[in-house]
Write a protein that holds these residues in place. Structure first.
Motif, PDB file in Angstrom:
ATOM      1  N   GLU A  26      -3.552   8.108   4.660  1.00 57.73           N
ATOM      2  CA  GLU A  26      -4.729   7.560   3.976  1.00 57.73           C
ATOM      3  C   GLU A  26      -4.257   6.750   2.765  1.00 57.73           C
ATOM      4  N   ALA A  27      -4.686   5.487   2.691  1.00 55.31           N
ATOM      5  CA  ALA A  27      -4.297   4.642   1.559  1.00 55.31           C
ATOM      6  C   ALA A  27      -4.807   5.252   0.262  1.00 55.31           C
TER       7      ALA A  27
ATOM      8  N   VAL B 180       0.824  -1.207   0.000  1.00 56.12           N
ATOM      9  CA  VAL B 180       0.000   0.000   0.000  1.00 56.12           C
ATOM     10  C   VAL B 180       0.860   1.259   0.000  1.00 56.12           C
TER      11      VAL B 180
ATOM     12  N   THR C 280       0.478   5.345   0.844  1.00 48.63           N
ATOM     13  CA  THR C 280      -0.421   6.247   1.566  1.00 48.63           C
ATOM     14  C   THR C 280       0.007   7.700   1.377  1.00 48.63           C
TER      15      THR C 280
ATOM     16  N   ASP D 193      -2.995   0.628  -4.043  1.00 49.53           N
ATOM     17  CA  ASP D 193      -2.543  -0.723  -3.692  1.00 49.53           C
ATOM     18  C   ASP D 193      -1.812  -1.292  -4.907  1.00 49.53           C
TER      19      ASP D 193
END
Length: 164
Positions: free
Chosen positions: A137-138, A131, A133, A141
């Motif tokens: 906050e992601a 991931v 970020t 992916d």
């Protein structure tokens, strides 16, 4: 030509020039983009500002240990590597860096690295890159990409509100 027509024409030209400037030349924001070089397409585009924090989570080596990288966007829109956190030392882990190091929650933290990158270039893994970020906050992916995708991460200044 009457003064009224000249005034209307001049007004129209000023409005047209303003619209062209706004649409194609006005500063319209700064974006972080992930670009798939193999497929020639943007896979992520998000607004970004100096001081924003990025982090990358990967799985490292045959032992599948967690590895985290932490970056800050600089005032001149580059990526400053602030810290790395990894679950141990081994092949490929930069143990020789002369930076403050501590152990916390099973991770070796190397901080104060201050290594600046103008862009990122990766060949991804659909198993080991995880991931990405932005400000905790992601936003992406990497496992959603085909294995061995050639990705470039860069910051671009968008010009014009009608541009892509």
């Amino acid at each position: 030509m009457s003064k009224r027509r000249i005034f209307i024409l001049a007004g129209f030209l000023v409005l047209a020039a303003g619209f062209i400037w706004w649409g194609f030349f006005a500063p319209a924001g700064t974006l972080f983009r992930l670009y798939d070089r193999g497929r020639d397409q943007v896979v992520l585009s998000v607004p970004i500002r100096p001081g924003d924090r990025l982090s990358l989570e990967i799985e490292h080596s045959f032992e599948h240990i967690p590895w985290y990288e932490y970056y800050t966007v600089t005032e001149d829109y580059q990526f400053n590597l602030d810290a790395i956190a990894v679950a141990g030392y081994g092949a490929g882990i930069p143990a020789e860096m002369d930076v403050p190091t501590r152990i916390e929650d099973g991770l070796v933290w190397m901080e104060g690295i201050n290594s600046v990158f103008p862009q990122f270039s990766w060949i991804t893994s659909d198993k080991y890159m995880k991931v990405f970020t932005l400000n905790n906050e992601a936003i992406f992916d990497f496992r959603s990409l085909p294995d061995a995708s050639r990705i470039r991460g860069e910051i671009i200044e968008r010009k014009g509100y009608l541009s892509k």
